[in-house]
Each structure stands twice: as structure tokens, then as C-alpha cells.
Design an enzyme around this catalytic site. Structure first.
Site, mmCIF file in Angstrom:
data_model
loop_
_atom_site.group_PDB
_atom_site.id
_atom_site.type_symbol
_atom_site.label_atom_id
_atom_site.label_comp_id
_atom_site.label_asym_id
_atom_site.label_seq_id
_atom_site.Cartn_x
_atom_site.Cartn_y
_atom_site.Cartn_z
ATOM 1 N N VAL A 51 -8.176 -3.594 15.848
ATOM 2 C CA VAL A 51 -7.001 -3.204 14.948
ATOM 3 C C VAL A 51 -6.577 -4.254 13.728
ATOM 4 C CG1 VAL A 51 -4.345 -2.676 15.448
ATOM 5 C CG2 VAL A 51 -6.056 -2.161 16.956
ATOM 6 N N GLY A 52 -6.985 -5.483 14.019
ATOM 7 C CA GLY A 52 -6.533 -6.414 13.088
ATOM 8 C C GLY A 52 -7.202 -6.437 11.756
ATOM 9 N N GLY A 53 -8.621 -5.830 11.680
ATOM 10 C CA GLY A 53 -9.247 -6.134 10.247
ATOM 11 C C GLY A 53 -8.907 -4.562 9.622
ATOM 12 N N ASP A 54 -8.050 -4.655 8.403
ATOM 13 C CA ASP A 54 -7.468 -3.646 8.001
ATOM 14 C C ASP A 54 -7.370 -3.613 6.577
ATOM 15 O OD1 ASP A 54 -5.312 -5.359 7.810
ATOM 16 O OD2 ASP A 54 -3.894 -4.097 8.942
ATOM 17 N N ALA A 56 3.140 -9.215 16.807
ATOM 18 C CA ALA A 56 4.406 -8.099 16.727
ATOM 19 C C ALA A 56 3.681 -7.087 17.174
ATOM 20 C CB ALA A 56 4.827 -7.983 15.242
ATOM 21 N N VAL A 109 -8.142 0.973 11.168
ATOM 22 C CA VAL A 109 -7.408 0.394 9.866
ATOM 23 C C VAL A 109 -6.140 0.894 9.692
ATOM 24 C CG1 VAL A 109 -9.583 -0.368 8.711
ATOM 25 C CG2 VAL A 109 -8.551 2.134 8.458
ATOM 26 N N THR A 156 -5.178 -9.395 15.291
ATOM 27 C CA THR A 156 -4.737 -10.660 14.687
ATOM 28 C C THR A 156 -4.438 -10.406 13.313
ATOM 29 O OG1 THR A 156 -7.086 -11.099 13.899
ATOM 30 C CG2 THR A 156 -6.391 -11.999 16.138
ATOM 31 N N LYS A 183 -10.646 -8.933 5.214
ATOM 32 C CA LYS A 183 -10.141 -9.327 6.404
ATOM 33 C C LYS A 183 -10.933 -8.563 7.583
ATOM 34 C CE LYS A 183 -5.717 -9.147 8.830
ATOM 35 N NZ LYS A 183 -4.665 -7.830 9.354
ATOM 36 N N GLU A 202 0.655 -1.271 0.065
ATOM 37 C CA GLU A 202 0.240 0.039 -0.100
ATOM 38 C C GLU A 202 1.030 1.234 -0.047
ATOM 39 O OE1 GLU A 202 -3.505 -1.901 2.666
ATOM 40 O OE2 GLU A 202 -1.915 -0.820 3.717
#
Length: 361
Positions: A231-234, A146, A300, A208, A238, A63
Site C-alpha cells: 500500500v505504501g509505495g504510491d 495512520a 497506489v 509505510t 517511493k 494530486e
């Protein structure tokens, strides 16, 4: 603005940024970034904004994230490849640039891999400060990879969280997180499922990595007053939250046109009601409606956050005397004669070309 006929770009390598964070301290960097983020979000209408440009492949995404005000332009290059660890590479790698709007000259070139982890955590804390119930002290942290240490420390130092309830499908990730948090003052409780981890949590952070439409958090796990930091769905395809979690909550986003494509709200109709966080920070919209309300920050990652992080790095590097000037742009005695750089006389006064001439000879 660069001086006439000579210009250099400040370069902050990965080792430079590691040293910068070590010298200032993680807590100070998180606080500093949070301050810069808050200040820039209050200037929301001063920015030329757009959703990031994404190139998706079978294994991940690459991106570009641009943004500018009337003085400074910034962009970040970033990838997301969940399988990268099998090749010994981070799942996220990034670098970024600050440039002068008046001339287009690049002022700063910096690593942003470590920095992105710090700014993401700082942004989570800025949002939670505005949306979570005051006095929240227990957080469930679902996904212990991480990003997890940074989220844990941001909520500890900036919001006063003292207890973490941990779950990851990989026990080694949780063990790594616990080891890295030793001596921080955080109490950790290892759980065997998401449902167990969220029980009694004031805040739930989901971070995740799998690029799938997952259901990490379902409606039966919600409790009155909970704040969810998703935070993980970006990216498209997803997600982490069941759609009914969103329907039962007040949902806040960074930049709605981007989040509707990439966030958990991609599951819902385009007219599903959300509030952009800047409106809450600027006092133009209320945050949580009541102590019993469930709030969701559908995070995101937005280019403004990298703008803030790059500004913080530039100022911190200047304060500490760090970074190296590099000639990313050719130095021209006559800016109208680019081809002149290729003439033999162009090399005569510049010893940096000597090795190349020797190799050619």
C-alpha cells in the site's frame, strides 16, 4: 438534476463524516464501501479513466484524481506529506466532489481524509478476497501509522483475520495501534523486525510513509502462498518491495498506466506483466495460479475508489439525514446575466448579503 433557478450542493464536513461513521459503525462502513467498490470495478469499461495529475515538491505531493461515467463525475484533491506531523497536520488530507455529468452541477462536496483511509482499507480487503488463499488468518502489518487501524479492521471484519504481527521503526506507533485495537477481537504480536513479523503470515500488508525507494520486503522473506498487500509505495521514487519480490510473484494492479509510474512496479521495465484487478473480479482473468503462488496487490489508490467512496457517503448521508445544503454555485434569476449579481437590486432580496453591505457602509 437541479431544479430550475435554484440549486444547492450537499456538504459533508469532517465532523459530519466522523458522526456518519460513528452512527453506522466502522465495520458497516468498511463493508458498505467494499460493496460499492466491487460493484464499480465490475463496471470498469463504463468509466472515462486517467492517471492522477500530481504536483511533486521536496516535501510531498498534491494530486487531483478525476473519473466519470455517463452520469456522474468525481474528483479527489489529496496530498501526501510524510513530515506533516511535526506541524500537527495529517500526512494525508483530502476532499472530493460528485457532480452531475448532464449539467456539471456539483452535487456533493465532502471531506475525504477519514474516508480515504476507510476506502483504501476496503479496497485492500476486496483485492485480498480475490487473491489471498482462503482461510488466511494471520497478517503481518508493517508500518503502524495512520492507515494501520483501518487495514487491520478491514482484514478482520471482511476476511476473518484474527492475528496481527506488528512492526514499525517507531515503537510509539505500534503502541498506538495496539491501544486502538483493544476490544476488537484481534490478537496482536509485537515484532522487532520486518523479517520476524512476516514469519508465518498468510498476508503481508506494507503501509509505510517515507517518500523513498525503500526495501521493506525482500525475496528471502517470501513464503509459498503468501499474499502481499503493498500500500505504501504510491508515487514516483517511493517503493517498498525489492524488485525481485515482484519478479517472483503474480502482480495485480488497479490501473496499469498509473501504477507503472507510481507503484512498486516502477522499478521494472514497462513491459513487465501485470493483471488489472477488475479482470479478476469480472472473471476475465484467473487470480492466484495455485495455493503455493505468491501474489502481490501493488496498490497506489485509483480515482474509481474515491468515486465509490463518495457514492457511499452520499447514500449514507441521505439515509441518515445528514449534511448541510450550501450555495456553492450562485443562484441566478437570469442565468444569462451573471453580472446582475453585482447590482444593488441583487442584494435587496437576499439577506445573506446584509452583513457584507453593513461592513462596506
Amino acid at each position: 438534476m437541479p431544479s430550475k433557478n435554484h440549486f444547492s450542493t450537499l456538504y459533508l464536513s469532517a465532523p459530519d463524516v466522523i458522526e456518519l461513521v460513528q452512527r453506522k459503525g466502522v465495520e458497516a462502513c468498511l463493508r458498505g464501501m467494499a460493496d460499492y467498490l466491487h460493484a464499480d470495478y465490475l463496471r470498469w469499461n463504463a468509466f472515462d479513466k486517467s492517471a492522477r495529475v500530481a504536483s511533486h515538491s521536496r516535501d510531498g505531493v498534491i494530486e487531483l484524481m478525476p473519473i466519470a461515467d455517463n452520469q456522474t463525475y468525481a474528483f479527489k484533491y489529496v496530498n501526501g506529506h510524510p513530515k506533516n506531523t511535526r506541524w500537527g497536520l495529517p500526512t494525508v488530507m483530502a476532499f472530493g466532489v460528485l457532480a452531475d455529468v448532464a449539467t456539471g452541477a456539483p452535487l456533493l462536496l465532502s471531506e475525504l481524509t477519514l474516508t480515504t483511509a476507510l476506502r483504501t482499507a476496503a479496497m485492500s480487503a476486496v483485492a485480498a478476497h480475490a487473491l489471498a488463499r482462503p482461510g488466511a488468518r494471520t497478517m503481518a502489518l508493517i508500518g503502524n501509522g495512520a492507515q494501520s487501524e483501518f487495514q487491520a479492521l478491514a482484514f478482520h471484519h471482511l476476511l476473518g483475520v484474527t492475528t496481527l504481527r506488528l512492526f514499525d521503526t517507531d515503537p510509539a506507533a505500534t503502541a498506538k495501534l495496539q491501544a486502538n485495537l483493544q476490544g476488537t477481537g484481534l490478537r496482536t504480536v509485537v515484532c522487532t523486525s520486518t523479517a520476524e513479523a512476516v514469519r508465518g503470515a498468510d498476508i503481508v500488508t506494507t503501509v509505510t510513509a517515507d517518500k523513498t525507494n525503500a526495501t521493506i520486503l525482500s525475496p528471502d522473506m517470501l513464503a509459498p502462498g503468501m499474499h502481499i498487500n503493498a500500500v505504501g509505495g504510491d508515487c514516483p521514487g517511493k517503493t517498498e518491495l525489492h524488485a525481485d519480490v515482484l519478479r517472483q510473484a503474480q502482480v495485480f494492479v488497479e490501473y496499469a498506466p498509473q501504477t507503472r509510474i507510481e507503484g512498486d512496479i516502477q522499478q521494472l521495465p514497462a513491459d513487465f506483466g501485470v493483471t488489472e484487478l477488475w479482470e479478476v473480479l469480472a472473471g476475465q482473468h484467473t487470480g492466484r495460479a495455485s495455493d503455493a503462488a505468491v501474489t502481490v496487490f501493488d496498490s497506489v489508490g485509483f480515482a474509481l475508489e474515491d468515486f465509490s467512496a463518495l457514492r457511499f457517503l452520499r447514500d449514507a448521508a441521505t439515509e441518515l439525514g445528514m449534511g448541510q445544503p450550501i450555495e456553492l454555485i450562485p443562484q441566478l434569476s437570469d442565468p444569462k446575466n451573471l453580472f446582475g449579481l453585482l447590482q444593488p437590486t441583487a442584494f435587496a432580496t437576499d439577506t445573506s448579503f446584509a452583513p457584507r453591505l453593513k461592513a462596506v457602509a
